[in-house]
Design a protein around this motif. Sequence first.
Motif, PDB file in Angstrom:
ATOM      1  N   TYR A  28       0.837  -1.203   0.000  1.00  0.00           N
ATOM      2  CA  TYR A  28       0.000   0.000   0.000  1.00  0.00           C
ATOM      3  C   TYR A  28       0.874   1.255   0.000  1.00  0.00           C
ATOM      4  CZ  TYR A  28      -4.862  -1.560   0.650  1.00  0.00           C
ATOM      5  OH  TYR A  28      -6.127  -2.047   0.466  1.00  0.00           O
ATOM      6  N   GLY A  29       1.870   1.252   0.899  1.00  0.00           N
ATOM      7  CA  GLY A  29       2.735   2.424   1.003  1.00  0.00           C
ATOM      8  C   GLY A  29       3.519   2.678  -0.265  1.00  0.00           C
ATOM      9  N   ASP A  30       4.021   1.601  -0.881  1.00  0.00           N
ATOM     10  CA  ASP A  30       4.808   1.763  -2.110  1.00  0.00           C
ATOM     11  C   ASP A  30       3.970   2.356  -3.228  1.00  0.00           C
ATOM     12  OD1 ASP A  30       6.995   0.732  -0.835  1.00  0.00           O
ATOM     13  OD2 ASP A  30       6.863  -1.258  -1.756  1.00  0.00           O
ATOM     14  N   VAL A  31       2.746   1.875  -3.390  1.00  0.00           N
ATOM     15  CA  VAL A  31       1.874   2.413  -4.440  1.00  0.00           C
ATOM     16  C   VAL A  31       1.555   3.873  -4.154  1.00  0.00           C
ATOM     17  CG1 VAL A  31      -0.433   2.266  -5.458  1.00  0.00           C
ATOM     18  CG2 VAL A  31       0.896   0.181  -5.080  1.00  0.00           C
ATOM     19  N   ALA A  32       1.256   4.189  -2.905  1.00  0.00           N
ATOM     20  CA  ALA A  32       0.935   5.578  -2.559  1.00  0.00           C
ATOM     21  C   ALA A  32       2.124   6.502  -2.823  1.00  0.00           C
ATOM     22  CB  ALA A  32       0.509   5.656  -1.094  1.00  0.00           C
ATOM     23  N   ARG A  33       3.323   6.060  -2.452  1.00  0.00           N
ATOM     24  CA  ARG A  33       4.508   6.894  -2.672  1.00  0.00           C
ATOM     25  C   ARG A  33       4.801   7.063  -4.161  1.00  0.00           C
ATOM     26  NH1 ARG A  33       6.205   3.266   1.476  1.00  0.00           N
ATOM     27  NH2 ARG A  33       6.008   4.267   3.532  1.00  0.00           N
ATOM     28  N   SER A  34       4.509   6.033  -4.959  1.00  0.00           N
ATOM     29  CA  SER A  34       4.730   6.140  -6.404  1.00  0.00           C
ATOM     30  C   SER A  34       3.826   7.187  -7.043  1.00  0.00           C
ATOM     31  CB  SER A  34       4.502   4.783  -7.079  1.00  0.00           C
ATOM     32  OG  SER A  34       3.126   4.464  -7.161  1.00  0.00           O
ATOM     33  N   LEU A  35       2.745   7.535  -6.329  1.00  0.00           N
ATOM     34  CA  LEU A  35       1.802   8.537  -6.834  1.00  0.00           C
ATOM     35  C   LEU A  35       2.016   9.893  -6.173  1.00  0.00           C
ATOM     36  CD1 LEU A  35      -1.403   6.296  -6.935  1.00  0.00           C
ATOM     37  CD2 LEU A  35       0.002   7.032  -8.864  1.00  0.00           C
ATOM     38  N   GLY A  36       3.109  10.015  -5.421  1.00  0.00           N
ATOM     39  CA  GLY A  36       3.477  11.315  -4.870  1.00  0.00           C
ATOM     40  C   GLY A  36       3.108  11.551  -3.427  1.00  0.00           C
ATOM     41  N   LEU A  37       2.482  10.580  -2.767  1.00  0.00           N
ATOM     42  CA  LEU A  37       2.159  10.755  -1.356  1.00  0.00           C
ATOM     43  C   LEU A  37       3.385  10.449  -0.499  1.00  0.00           C
ATOM     44  CD1 LEU A  37      -1.367   9.078  -1.140  1.00  0.00           C
ATOM     45  CD2 LEU A  37      -0.814  11.495  -1.417  1.00  0.00           C
ATOM     46  N   SER A  38       3.484  11.074   0.651  1.00  0.00           N
ATOM     47  CA  SER A  38       4.646  10.877   1.517  1.00  0.00           C
ATOM     48  C   SER A  38       4.297  11.289   2.946  1.00  0.00           C
ATOM     49  CB  SER A  38       5.841  11.699   1.010  1.00  0.00           C
ATOM     50  OG  SER A  38       5.530  13.086   1.025  1.00  0.00           O
ATOM     51  N   GLY A  39       5.304  11.166   3.826  1.00  0.00           N
ATOM     52  CA  GLY A  39       5.126  11.613   5.196  1.00  0.00           C
ATOM     53  C   GLY A  39       4.560  10.555   6.122  1.00  0.00           C
ATOM     54  N   PHE A  40       4.636   9.275   5.748  1.00  0.00           N
ATOM     55  CA  PHE A  40       4.118   8.203   6.593  1.00  0.00           C
ATOM     56  C   PHE A  40       5.023   6.985   6.458  1.00  0.00           C
ATOM     57  CE2 PHE A  40       1.808   8.387   2.569  1.00  0.00           C
ATOM     58  CZ  PHE A  40       2.162   7.176   1.997  1.00  0.00           C
ATOM     59  N   THR A  41       4.993   6.148   7.488  1.00  0.00           N
ATOM     60  CA  THR A  41       5.764   4.907   7.476  1.00  0.00           C
ATOM     61  C   THR A  41       4.839   3.728   7.168  1.00  0.00           C
ATOM     62  OG1 THR A  41       5.417   4.441   9.821  1.00  0.00           O
ATOM     63  CG2 THR A  41       7.288   5.875   9.238  1.00  0.00           C
ATOM     64  N   ASP A  42       5.439   2.590   6.876  1.00  0.00           N
ATOM     65  CA  ASP A  42       4.629   1.398   6.645  1.00  0.00           C
ATOM     66  C   ASP A  42       3.886   0.981   7.906  1.00  0.00           C
ATOM     67  OD1 ASP A  42       5.487   1.345   4.028  1.00  0.00           O
ATOM     68  OD2 ASP A  42       7.017  -0.207   4.362  1.00  0.00           O
ATOM     69  N   ASP A  43       4.491   1.201   9.060  1.00  0.00           N
ATOM     70  CA  ASP A  43       3.803   0.881  10.313  1.00  0.00           C
ATOM     71  C   ASP A  43       2.561   1.750  10.492  1.00  0.00           C
ATOM     72  OD1 ASP A  43       5.582  -1.089  11.008  1.00  0.00           O
ATOM     73  OD2 ASP A  43       6.797   0.198  12.313  1.00  0.00           O
ATOM     74  N   GLN A  44       2.661   3.005  10.100  1.00  0.00           N
ATOM     75  CA  GLN A  44       1.499   3.887  10.180  1.00  0.00           C
ATOM     76  C   GLN A  44       0.411   3.455   9.196  1.00  0.00           C
ATOM     77  OE1 GLN A  44       3.760   7.558   9.575  1.00  0.00           O
ATOM     78  NE2 GLN A  44       3.152   8.256  11.623  1.00  0.00           N
ATOM     79  N   VAL A  45       0.837   3.025   8.015  1.00  0.00           N
ATOM     80  CA  VAL A  45      -0.132   2.502   7.047  1.00  0.00           C
ATOM     81  C   VAL A  45      -0.837   1.280   7.629  1.00  0.00           C
ATOM     82  CG1 VAL A  45      -0.429   1.433   4.776  1.00  0.00           C
ATOM     83  CG2 VAL A  45       1.122   3.383   5.045  1.00  0.00           C
TER      84      VAL A  45
END
Length: 304
Positions: A28-45
Amino acid sequence: MPTQRHLLLCFDAFGTLFTPKRPIPQQYGDVARSLGLSGFTDDQVHSSFRAAFKAEAKKNPTFGKANGMDPTTWWTNIIHNTFHPLTNPDNNNNNTSLPPDLAPKLLHRFASEEGYNLAPGTIPLLQTLRAIPPAPIDKLAIGIITNSDDRVPGILTSLGLRVSPLVYSGDNSSTVPNPEEEYDIDFTVLSYDVGHEKPDRRIFDAAEELLISLPIAQGTEAGEWQKVYVGDEYGKDVVGAGAAGWGAVLLGEDAAEIHDDVLRISEGHGGDLLEVLHAGQAVSVKDFTVLAQSLGLPTSQSEP
């Protein structure tokens, strides 16, 4: 030996036949970051996803079935509610902060081999079962019973299994299988279509209903078939199957988590699994190789 000479063998899907390629929060985090989202860790996801999933399941049970919602909308709600608090903590209801491709990309990933791996030994087990059914079985049917939505048959197909289009619908409207086609999976029962989830026995009853519709079962009744279920969760799979009158096989490696009422079968065990299950004893196996051995199947075939 069991009195029934016909076997209905059904499997759970997620966690049993296939598992995530990488942890779901990471994907989930990798896909979100690939679309420009940031500021969170995988643990937070992970934490946010769990909260979103729990809230959506309570509001719209059984993937939205109870409220007339389709699974795509249900999962889109979870995806949005996972990332809203992480990207816009001051206004969790603001949808404009999320890329429009976020939900579609994640839905696509977790509807195919892009997000999952097939469990080791799955294809050899199913192919050997078809070629050499366990003695003394005359007729064999293989199905899926899973707490999931309509993506499961497509996931299994993308992972290399031959999956029949026969899916429980409750109104006999499912696609009729091609009688000339050879399938690894004869039918699929999804909690979304049944409207009830394991351990509710009605999802197992739906499988028995589909069984009798199969050509191989013509002229037989469900009571003439020994019914066995393989899953990876004690509460949903072992308890649910047992309450429905099925034999239960728990798939997993951690002996510390095996309950006292489950007999752990080790590698090299004889092929008397059906007899043990017929006596009412739930069992645990480490993997599909041990399952094949305990069914008396040859296990020298290598994974394609």
